[in-house]
Enzyme design. Structure first.
Site, PDB file in Angstrom:
ATOM      1  CG  ASP A   8      -1.686  -1.226   1.453  1.00 35.00           C
ATOM      2  OD1 ASP A   8      -2.891  -1.125   1.705  1.00 35.00           O
ATOM      3  OD2 ASP A   8      -1.098  -2.325   1.390  1.00 35.00           O
ATOM      4  CD  GLU A  37      -7.676   0.797  -0.430  1.00 33.86           C
ATOM      5  OE1 GLU A  37      -7.997   0.714  -1.629  1.00 33.86           O
ATOM      6  OE2 GLU A  37      -8.510   0.974   0.466  1.00 33.86           O
ATOM      7  CG  ASN A  38      -4.212   3.168   2.182  1.00 27.16           C
ATOM      8  OD1 ASN A  38      -3.660   2.108   2.454  1.00 27.16           O
ATOM      9  ND2 ASN A  38      -5.486   3.377   2.440  1.00 27.16           N
ATOM     10  CG  ASN A  65     -10.549  -0.796   2.800  1.00 30.22           C
ATOM     11  OD1 ASN A  65      -9.373  -0.942   2.484  1.00 30.22           O
ATOM     12  ND2 ASN A  65     -10.903  -0.106   3.870  1.00 30.22           N
ATOM     13  CG  HIS A  66      -9.954   3.429   1.743  1.00 23.99           C
ATOM     14  ND1 HIS A  66     -11.065   3.750   2.486  1.00 23.99           N
ATOM     15  CD2 HIS A  66      -8.981   3.101   2.636  1.00 23.99           C
ATOM     16  CE1 HIS A  66     -10.778   3.624   3.779  1.00 23.99           C
ATOM     17  NE2 HIS A  66      -9.536   3.225   3.896  1.00 23.99           N
ATOM     18  CG  HIS A 153      -6.746  -4.355   0.491  1.00 19.58           C
ATOM     19  ND1 HIS A 153      -5.513  -3.748   0.444  1.00 19.58           N
ATOM     20  CD2 HIS A 153      -7.550  -3.518   1.179  1.00 19.58           C
ATOM     21  CE1 HIS A 153      -5.571  -2.583   1.062  1.00 19.58           C
ATOM     22  NE2 HIS A 153      -6.786  -2.427   1.532  1.00 19.58           N
ATOM     23  CG  HIS A 178      -6.430  -3.593   5.030  1.00 22.23           C
ATOM     24  ND1 HIS A 178      -6.970  -2.367   4.657  1.00 22.23           N
ATOM     25  CD2 HIS A 178      -7.021  -3.900   6.215  1.00 22.23           C
ATOM     26  CE1 HIS A 178      -7.850  -1.980   5.562  1.00 22.23           C
ATOM     27  NE2 HIS A 178      -7.885  -2.878   6.525  1.00 22.23           N
ATOM     28  CG  HIS A 180      -0.762   0.208   6.087  1.00 23.93           C
ATOM     29  ND1 HIS A 180      -1.104   1.543   6.212  1.00 23.93           N
ATOM     30  CD2 HIS A 180      -1.515  -0.276   5.064  1.00 23.93           C
ATOM     31  CE1 HIS A 180      -2.031   1.852   5.322  1.00 23.93           C
ATOM     32  NE2 HIS A 180      -2.293   0.757   4.617  1.00 23.93           N
TER      33      HIS A 180
END
Length: 262
Positions: A8, A37-38, A65-66, A153, A178, A180
């Site tokens: 991520d 994702e982030n 999820n984002h 994830h 996810h 991290h």
């Protein structure tokens, strides 16, 4: 085939270290997958982050999820030739934008090889989505996927490990994202499936999984909500794994971690 997977990318520090360090790693891999994702302020993916990752050498961008946090994602998913994005496969609604898997022709020393990248979203401690185990079973009924590489994830280590064993011998790699924090359970499961519960993240090193330290600490101290923001750290880290693949199965996997000097 040698695949580099990076965990991520978190906020501007993650984008910066990715842009600075991935070009140095690019020659060591035939194909690079980056979970973005982030990357946009800690939530989701926008065009600026995607462009920077592709310029640095990424071949495929995965999500989580984002996925839907920025409106840019919808137009980017329609431009498949420019943005090789793979969002989670296991959304139950068939009208969900984008694709949950994508097949690439990868040029290696032995010639062109087919690689399919899959993104799955866990369900334990996460928002409700379709069953990722059944979604993978359905996908693997296809006979045109070539080598399969899975970015799972998910929050729960048990769910990730279960997926690893469920797909052992059926795919080349199951790498978790996810949480991290890189895990030390790097291994090859039976049948030649490379596995690691979490690849770790690419973002601010002196942080609480990417966020500035004060917000999370105050939340734990006071038991009340506190605003979290991307840590303004002076140094960042980059985490991932190299996976060596032959004949559609993993023959080697090694963790990779780089931390900028403070």
């Amino acid at each position: 085939m040698r695949v580099l997977f990076l965990g991520d990318v978190f906020g501007q520090p993650g984008r910066r270290v990715l842009s600075a360090h991935l070009p140095q790693l690019r020659a060591q891999a035939d194909f690079v997958i980056v979970n973005m994702e982030n990357s946009a302020g800690g939530f989701g993916l926008h065009r600026e982050a995607a462009d920077a990752a592709l310029k640095a050498g990424a071949n495929c961008l995965t999500l989580g999820n984002h996925a839907w946090h920025h409106k840019d994602i919808f137009t980017m998913m329609q431009d498949e030739g420019t943005y090789p994005i793979v969002r989670p496969l296991n959304y139950s609604d068939p009208s969900t934008p984008g694709v949950g898997w994508r097949t690439f022709n990868v040029r290696t020393a032995a010639g062109l090889e087919k690689l399919t990248v899959v993104n799955l979203l866990g369900r334990v401690f996460m928002e409700a989505v379709g069953n990722p185990f059944l979604a993978m079973d359905d996908l693997l009924e296809r006979d045109d996927l070539g080598t399969v590489f899975v970015d799972f994830h998910a929050e729960a280590t048990s769910e990730k490990q279960a997926m690893g064993w469920h797909l052992a011998g059926r795919v080349a790699a199951v790498i978790g994202t996810h949480t991290h924090v890189p895990t030390a359970d790097t291994r090859i499961l039976k049948g030649g499936t490379a596995y690691q519960t979490d690849a770790g993240f690419t973002g601010p090193h002196d942080s609480v999984i990417g966020s500035g330290r004060d917000g999370p600490i105050q939340r734990f101290l006071t038991e009340r909500p506190h605003r979290f923001g991307v840590a303004e750290a002076s140094r960042a880290e980059l985490n991932g794994v190299f996976v060596q693949i032959e004949g559609g199965r993993a023959t080697g996997i090694e963790r990779y971690r780089y931390i900028e000097e403070g």
